[in-house]
Design a protein around this motif. Structure first.
Motif, PDB file in Angstrom:
ATOM      1  N   UNK A 163      31.475  43.174  36.478  1.00  0.00           N
ATOM      2  CA  UNK A 163      32.997  43.649  36.434  1.00  0.00           C
ATOM      3  C   UNK A 163      33.692  42.198  36.358  1.00  0.00           C
ATOM      4  N   UNK A 164      34.905  42.297  35.809  1.00  0.00           N
ATOM      5  CA  UNK A 164      35.365  41.054  35.483  1.00  0.00           C
ATOM      6  C   UNK A 164      36.509  40.972  37.021  1.00  0.00           C
ATOM      7  N   UNK A 165      36.712  39.670  37.209  1.00  0.00           N
ATOM      8  CA  UNK A 165      37.536  39.150  38.383  1.00  0.00           C
ATOM      9  C   UNK A 165      39.277  40.016  38.109  1.00  0.00           C
ATOM     10  N   UNK A 166      39.546  40.603  39.367  1.00  0.00           N
ATOM     11  CA  UNK A 166      40.520  41.319  39.200  1.00  0.00           C
ATOM     12  C   UNK A 166      41.906  40.147  39.010  1.00  0.00           C
ATOM     13  N   UNK A 167      41.472  39.274  39.743  1.00  0.00           N
ATOM     14  CA  UNK A 167      42.540  38.053  39.619  1.00  0.00           C
ATOM     15  C   UNK A 167      42.648  37.626  38.194  1.00  0.00           C
ATOM     16  N   UNK A 168      41.736  37.531  37.356  1.00  0.00           N
ATOM     17  CA  UNK A 168      41.791  36.916  36.090  1.00  0.00           C
ATOM     18  C   UNK A 168      42.369  38.143  35.375  1.00  0.00           C
ATOM     19  N   UNK A 169      41.673  39.256  35.457  1.00  0.00           N
ATOM     20  CA  UNK A 169      42.462  40.179  34.659  1.00  0.00           C
ATOM     21  C   UNK A 169      43.994  40.493  34.879  1.00  0.00           C
ATOM     22  N   UNK A 170      44.469  40.569  36.245  1.00  0.00           N
ATOM     23  CA  UNK A 170      45.989  40.539  36.329  1.00  0.00           C
ATOM     24  C   UNK A 170      46.372  39.236  35.894  1.00  0.00           C
ATOM     25  N   UNK A 171      46.121  38.097  35.876  1.00  0.00           N
ATOM     26  CA  UNK A 171      46.591  37.091  34.911  1.00  0.00           C
ATOM     27  C   UNK A 171      46.516  37.265  33.621  1.00  0.00           C
ATOM     28  N   UNK A 172      45.762  38.004  33.124  1.00  0.00           N
ATOM     29  CA  UNK A 172      45.629  38.288  31.460  1.00  0.00           C
ATOM     30  C   UNK A 172      46.791  39.256  31.310  1.00  0.00           C
ATOM     31  N   UNK A 173      46.677  40.387  32.063  1.00  0.00           N
ATOM     32  CA  UNK A 173      47.998  41.301  31.828  1.00  0.00           C
ATOM     33  C   UNK A 173      49.278  40.571  31.993  1.00  0.00           C
ATOM     34  N   UNK A 174      49.371  39.609  32.734  1.00  0.00           N
ATOM     35  CA  UNK A 174      50.793  39.247  33.193  1.00  0.00           C
ATOM     36  C   UNK A 174      51.354  38.156  31.914  1.00  0.00           C
ATOM     37  N   UNK A 175      50.202  37.669  31.462  1.00  0.00           N
ATOM     38  CA  UNK A 175      50.568  36.773  30.284  1.00  0.00           C
ATOM     39  C   UNK A 175      50.933  37.611  28.968  1.00  0.00           C
ATOM     40  N   UNK A 176      50.301  38.903  28.804  1.00  0.00           N
ATOM     41  CA  UNK A 176      50.747  39.437  27.865  1.00  0.00           C
ATOM     42  C   UNK A 176      52.203  39.940  27.846  1.00  0.00           C
ATOM     43  N   UNK A 177      52.436  40.408  29.177  1.00  0.00           N
ATOM     44  CA  UNK A 177      53.897  40.984  29.405  1.00  0.00           C
ATOM     45  C   UNK A 177      54.821  39.774  29.263  1.00  0.00           C
ATOM     46  N   UNK A 178      54.602  38.501  29.707  1.00  0.00           N
ATOM     47  CA  UNK A 178      55.390  37.501  29.606  1.00  0.00           C
ATOM     48  C   UNK A 178      55.542  37.047  28.065  1.00  0.00           C
ATOM     49  N   UNK A 179      54.597  37.150  27.286  1.00  0.00           N
ATOM     50  CA  UNK A 179      54.975  36.821  25.971  1.00  0.00           C
ATOM     51  C   UNK A 179      55.802  37.861  25.094  1.00  0.00           C
TER      52      UNK A 179
END
Length: 354
Positions: A163-179
């Motif tokens: 399972x991927x890190x939930x912190x990294x997943x959240x950072x990945x999602x946040x970057x997408x929203x920011x872009x």
């Protein structure tokens, strides 16, 4: 006149190029939204760990024959996900999860091309002003960072725990929203700079602007907690609403203190649903107050925010009580993007009217 009007003058956008730039940015926003949808589907269908290497250039070539498939499958068989979760999986089943992750990655590369190549042409042809170039380069660099963050996330699920890190997943999602948000705001700036100023609002529009700013902050924090919920699979437990574990405020929250708000499954879910409840209250109260203050002059964007907030909370409750079906969970994730987008539109529109 807006800040963008001062820094991105009409002379820099001769012959209608401003429309092309705005449409290009909005098209890229749409592509990012599709990317977020694909990412959510990849996560929900447990497809994200099927590709165990990150090859930004040659990785665009899929398996072309049986030997290629066997090689990719052999690499997957060495991962914790196969050994601990999918042991005995057939090649046909592997292909099913592989293709979704492959499309997700290729779509990301396509976004980079659709954004990067026109950016080079616009910059060297003089179709955009010098003040705009750093902003667009910043978006491109964020996109590159997003690709790296995606692999950084996937790597966390290829070591011991499938399972991927939930912190990294959240950072990945946040970057997408920011872009997405940054490109959308730039497109609104460009379009606004070349439109007649709308009719000024009478009444107390300042309070409405403060409400929209606060609501946007709440939406962002709530969606970040949504990323933590997704990463921890916290939506698969306590599938009742409005009660959680039989109470409005369940017992045994914060078992390890403040850090539990980010790592304890029960506390994270409680945090997300509480933030969502606060957000909908703030959204509805602010919406009704805006209508009372502005009356018939209330911009359509503000009505859209109120309606979308209602839709989003409904999608969230449905996702929870139905134990995270793929369709509803995907719709809920896209609802968050739609709500944030509408908040930005409403803020941008209102600031031109006051």
């Amino acid at each position: 006149m807006t800040t963008m009007s001062r820094s991105f003058g009409r002379s820099d956008l001769a012959n209608g190029a401003h429309r092309d730039v705005a449409i290009w940015l909005l098209a890229c926003c749409f592509m990012v939204a599709v990317m977020v949808l694909l990412g959510g589907l990849t996560r929900l269908t447990h497809s994200g760990l099927s590709m165990v290497e990150w090859e930004p250039i040659v990785g665009i070539v899929p398996p072309l024959n049986e030997a290629d498939w066997q090689l990719f499958f052999a690499k997957y068989k060495q991962t914790p996900e196969y050994l601990k979760v999918n042991a005995g999986m057939s090649l046909a089943d592997f292909k099913g999860i592989f293709w979704l992750e492959y499309i997700h990655r290729v779509w990301g590369r396509l976004i980079g091309m659709v954004f990067g190549l026109p950016l080079l042409w616009l910059a060297f042809s003089g179709r955009i002003g010098k003040a705009m170039i750093p902003r667009l380069v910043g978006v491109f660099l964020l996109g590159a960072a997003q690709g790296g963050m995606g692999w950084f996330m996937v790597k966390s699920g290829l070591v011991d725990n499938p399972a991927v890190s939930h912190f990294r997943l959240t950072a990945h999602l946040a970057l997408a929203f920011l872009i997405h948000a940054w490109m959308f705001w730039l497109a609104l700036d460009i379009l606004a700079d070349h439109r007649p100023s709308p009719r000024r609002l009478h009444g107390e529009a300042g309070g409405t602007m403060s409400w929209l700013a606060g609501l946007t902050i709440l939406v962002v924090i709530t969606l970040l907690f949504g990323g933590l919920v997704a990463g921890l699979k916290a939506g698969l437990i306590y599938n009742t609403w409005p009660l959680m574990d039989g109470a409005i405020v369940p017992r045994d929250l914060f078992p390890e203190g403040f850090i539990s708000l980010f790592e304890d499954i029960k506390t994270v879910q409680f945090g997300h649903r509480t933030l969502a409840e606060v957000t909908i209250v703030v959204a509805l109260v602010g919406w009704f107050r805006a209508r009372a203050r502005l009356g018939a002059q209330t911009p359509a964007a503000i009505h859209a925010v109120g309606i979308m907030a209602l839709v989003q909370v409904g999608l969230g409750i449905g996702t929870l009580v139905m134990v995270v079906p793929v369709s509803l969970a995907s719709a809920h994730q896209m609802g968050a993007m739609a709500l944030l987008t509408l908040c930005l539109w409403a803020i941008h529109d209102l600031r031109r009217r006051i």
